[in-house]
Design an enzyme around this catalytic site. Structure first.
Site, PDB file in Angstrom:
ATOM      1  N   ARG A   1       0.507  -1.222   0.081  1.00 15.58           N
ATOM      2  CA  ARG A   1       0.156  -0.269   0.099  1.00 15.58           C
ATOM      3  C   ARG A   1       0.693   1.649  -0.090  1.00 15.58           C
ATOM      4  O   ARG A   1       1.482   2.056   0.976  1.00 15.58           O
ATOM      5  CB  ARG A   1      -1.279  -0.194   1.583  1.00 15.58           C
ATOM      6  CG  ARG A   1      -1.494   0.907   1.713  1.00 15.58           C
ATOM      7  CD  ARG A   1      -2.614   1.198   2.566  1.00 15.58           C
ATOM      8  NE  ARG A   1      -2.123   0.918   4.262  1.00 15.58           N
ATOM      9  CZ  ARG A   1      -1.280   1.522   4.813  1.00 15.58           C
ATOM     10  NH1 ARG A   1      -1.345   2.665   4.288  1.00 15.58           N
ATOM     11  NH2 ARG A   1      -1.294   0.568   6.017  1.00 15.58           N
TER      12      ARG A   1
ATOM     13  N   HIS B   1      -3.687   4.179   4.550  1.00 19.59           N
ATOM     14  CA  HIS B   1      -4.444   2.935   4.992  1.00 19.59           C
ATOM     15  C   HIS B   1      -5.973   3.887   4.525  1.00 19.59           C
ATOM     16  O   HIS B   1      -6.960   3.210   3.931  1.00 19.59           O
ATOM     17  CB  HIS B   1      -4.711   2.488   6.189  1.00 19.59           C
ATOM     18  CG  HIS B   1      -6.133   1.893   6.572  1.00 19.59           C
ATOM     19  ND1 HIS B   1      -5.557   0.444   6.342  1.00 19.59           N
ATOM     20  CD2 HIS B   1      -6.699   2.173   7.149  1.00 19.59           C
ATOM     21  CE1 HIS B   1      -7.021   0.439   6.690  1.00 19.59           C
ATOM     22  NE2 HIS B   1      -7.787   1.405   7.778  1.00 19.59           N
TER      23      HIS B   1
ATOM     24  N   TYR C   1       4.668   5.466  11.299  1.00 19.56           N
ATOM     25  CA  TYR C   1       5.276   3.727  11.118  1.00 19.56           C
ATOM     26  C   TYR C   1       5.522   3.590  10.229  1.00 19.56           C
ATOM     27  O   TYR C   1       6.245   2.072  10.802  1.00 19.56           O
ATOM     28  CB  TYR C   1       3.432   3.690  11.506  1.00 19.56           C
ATOM     29  CG  TYR C   1       3.390   3.330  10.616  1.00 19.56           C
ATOM     30  CD1 TYR C   1       3.280   2.449   9.585  1.00 19.56           C
ATOM     31  CD2 TYR C   1       1.744   4.268  10.678  1.00 19.56           C
ATOM     32  CE1 TYR C   1       1.864   2.634   8.481  1.00 19.56           C
ATOM     33  CE2 TYR C   1       0.452   4.264   9.581  1.00 19.56           C
ATOM     34  CZ  TYR C   1       0.814   3.500   8.399  1.00 19.56           C
ATOM     35  OH  TYR C   1      -0.130   3.425   7.725  1.00 19.56           O
TER      36      TYR C   1
END
Length: 385
Positions: free
Chosen positions: A280, A284, A293
């Site tokens: 990805r 998200h 992150y």
């Protein structure tokens, strides 16, 4: 945590079992695991190959436009599919017209390939509809609606597959009539109990079903290495399902493994599982900040494996003309512009629509909430104090 209990890194490619046809640079370089699928690849025409590229390029333009629309306040939320185009396009093109496809919530390419108007996805993310489109409408190609409850769609798909078994709509030996089901979910959803319950029933009832796991490496901010100590395709094997590990950024490999798996399932051999390794590249959803992150180095390593750039290089090596890519770019821009224009014209919805179709029959709770909202809105009439 003791040293010997540290999570295994399951993000690395399992080369011994990975089906890959195209290398990251677009070279035709099949792995040993890809050999059984090469006849299917050889049967693809130039038009088929160019169609794969067109599908990926157009949906990426749509996805980027939708992301921009959300940032400008036109949508409540948007789940980007940037980077996952090959897994989606290859698998969706592998399905036959009579097959049923159960998406999660970022399978934009799957929906468009089956005939869903991209604006219907926009309407859902704008909050104008509970479902987006009617899967029973023939123009939507048996594409079922998005499911935002993680993993629930695997239960829906397995239940539908059980119905196909009970009704004798699979395993008859007639490939033009027999039906199959494919369900999409992610690495995060693979840890949900719903997914495992669906696999139990699918295996028990030998449903004509393919579990298509898009491993995009992150369950929001949780890496795959934290989610599982072993590669995720092995979970399907635990339920007795033949399970395939595929390079999900290779549209040719994604197509071939899904075509075979669906044909086998449709023919009565029972469910199959596919883990498509992808990434990805976007957030998200548009409410997420992936810079919190993951590292830029990680993202760059996956950009070098971009599925669209890979297919473009392969087509160029086969002699595709620059005019073809210019034409595709123009089509992608036109689709994106059309979506923007129609989104800006959508407007809002009547208050009553919010409460319609929540239940199949009139419901007192909906009546009560509708009255409350009407009274609340009326309290602002004449100006607030």
């Amino acid at each position: 945590m003791p040293e010997n209990s540290a999570p295994t890194d399951t993000t690395a490619t399992d080369d011994a079992r990975t089906v890959r046809v195209l290398a990251a640079d677009g070279a035709f370089a099949p792995t040993a695991a890809a050999e059984p699928y090469l006849a299917l690849i050889d049967a693809l025409t130039d038009a088929d190959l160019e169609g794969f590229y067109r599908d990926m390029a157009v949906i990426r333009a749509f996805d980027q436009q939708a992301t921009n629309l959300q940032r400008q306040g036109q949508l409540a939320l948007w789940p980007p599919s940037h980077g996952q185009e090959a897994a989606q396009v290859g698998s969706a093109r592998a399905a036959r017209p009579q097959d049923h496809l159960f998406p999660s919530y970022r399978e934009h390419a799957v929906a468009r390939i089956r005939g869903v108007d991209p604006l219907d996805i926009i309407r859902l993310m704008r909050g104008l509809t509970h479902g987006g489109w009617n899967p029973a409408d023939p123009k939507n190609g048996n594409a079922h609606i998005y499911t935002l409850v993680l993993g629930a769609q695997t239960l829906h798909a397995t239940g539908f597959g059980m119905g196909l078994v009970f009704d004798g709509r699979c395993g008859t030996g007639d490939p033009e009539r027999d039906e199959a089901v494919i369900v999409y979910y992610g690495d995060g959803a693979s840890s949900q109990g719903d997914v495992h319950e669906a696999m139990v029933f699918a295996a028990s009832y030998r449903t004509p079903e393919v579990f298509f796991l898009q491993n995009n490496q992150w369950a929001i901010s949780v890496p795959v290495a934290t989610q599982s100590r072993s590669p995720l395709y092995r979970r399907g094997e635990g339920y007795g399902m033949p399970s395939i590990h595929v390079d999900g950024n290779d549209v040719l490999a994604s197509y071939a493994v899904t075509r075979v798996a669906l044909d086998e399932a449709r023919g009565g051999a029972g469910p199959r599982a596919i883990e498509a390794m992808t990434y990805r590249l976007g957030a998200h959803t548009t409410s997420d900040d992936p810079t919190k992150y993951r590292t830029g180095d990680e993202e760059e390593s996956w950009r070098r494996r971009d599925p669209i750039a890979r297919m473009r290089a392969y087509l160029l090596g086969r002699g595709a003309s620059e005019s073809f890519f210019t034409e595709v770019d123009a089509e992608a821009a036109a689709v994106a512009d059309d979506v923007r224009t129609r989104t800006n014209a959508l407007g809002g919805i009547d208050r009553e629509t919010i409460f319609a179709h929540v239940y199949s029959e009139p419901h007192p709770l909906m009546d009560e909430q509708s009255r409350w909202l009407a009274d609340y809105e009326a309290s602002f009439e004449g100006g607030a104090s």
